[in-house]
Design a protein around this motif. Sequence first.
Motif, short mmCIF file in Angstrom:
data_model
loop_
_atom_site.label_atom_id
_atom_site.label_comp_id
_atom_site.label_asym_id
_atom_site.label_seq_id
_atom_site.Cartn_x
_atom_site.Cartn_y
_atom_site.Cartn_z
N SER A 112 0.83 -1.21 0.00
CA SER A 112 0.00 0.00 0.00
C SER A 112 0.87 1.26 0.00
O SER A 112 0.52 2.25 -0.66
N GLN A 113 1.98 1.24 0.72
CA GLN A 113 2.90 2.38 0.70
C GLN A 113 3.46 2.58 -0.70
O GLN A 113 3.51 3.71 -1.21
N HIS A 115 2.15 1.61 -3.54
CA HIS A 115 1.08 2.07 -4.42
C HIS A 115 0.90 3.59 -4.30
O HIS A 115 0.80 4.30 -5.31
N THR A 116 0.88 4.09 -3.07
CA THR A 116 0.74 5.53 -2.83
C THR A 116 1.91 6.30 -3.42
O THR A 116 1.73 7.33 -4.08
N LEU A 117 3.12 5.81 -3.20
CA LEU A 117 4.32 6.49 -3.70
C LEU A 117 4.36 6.48 -5.24
O LEU A 117 4.71 7.49 -5.86
N SER A 119 1.84 6.23 -7.36
CA SER A 119 0.83 7.14 -7.93
C SER A 119 1.25 8.59 -7.76
O SER A 119 1.02 9.42 -8.65
N ALA A 120 1.89 8.92 -6.64
CA ALA A 120 2.40 10.28 -6.44
C ALA A 120 3.52 10.57 -7.44
O ALA A 120 3.61 11.69 -7.98
N LEU A 135 3.06 13.20 2.00
CA LEU A 135 3.21 11.77 1.70
C LEU A 135 3.77 11.02 2.92
O LEU A 135 3.35 9.89 3.20
N GLU A 138 1.03 10.36 5.23
CA GLU A 138 0.12 9.36 4.66
C GLU A 138 0.65 7.94 4.81
O GLU A 138 -0.08 7.04 5.20
N VAL A 139 1.92 7.74 4.46
CA VAL A 139 2.47 6.38 4.42
C VAL A 139 3.21 6.00 5.69
O VAL A 139 3.57 4.83 5.86
#
Length: 175
Positions: A112-113, A115-117, A119-120, A135, A138-139
């Motif tokens: 999940s981390q 995926h977030t990174l 997409s950013a 970020l 968030e992560v």
Amino acid sequence: MAQDSSPNTMNLRRSRTRIKFTEDQLKILIEAFNQEPYPGYNTRQKLALEMDIEESRIQTWFQNRRARHRVQRRSEPEDLKSSRDQDYDQDRPVEKTPSREGRRRRISYTSSQLHTLISAFKNNPYPGIDSREQLAKEVGIPESRIQIWFQNRRSKFYVQREEEPDEPSEQEQDL
């Protein structure tokens, strides 16, 4: 073919000898080193005369001492750095490679981390400090590690782009 061992072709390097300095000589050398780790020729010559040793041996001792000093500085915990150099053991083995104690531990990212990174990164490969701090919240990873992740990701992106074979552009496909 046999090698010619005449004096003209022999290696002119001095043979390696292990000089054992006396305790008094070591005290003098250590004191001189603590005052000036890079002594000039005149200082080394004065020490050589005082101790009845060749100046070149004094020079080599200082070079070796500086090298050991650098290795010890890298491998010692912070609280010991200030208290060392009181006593010195000439025959102490020197660590061949620097210690990794000062390095940070490697971070393992969860899916999940990542995926977030990722997409950013797709939105902005060069985020500013505010974006990186957001970020990080968030992560749950420090901002400094986020910054390194982006640097590494950009590098990986450019390397992959260079390795890809050139694809025909849209204009060439239309022809």
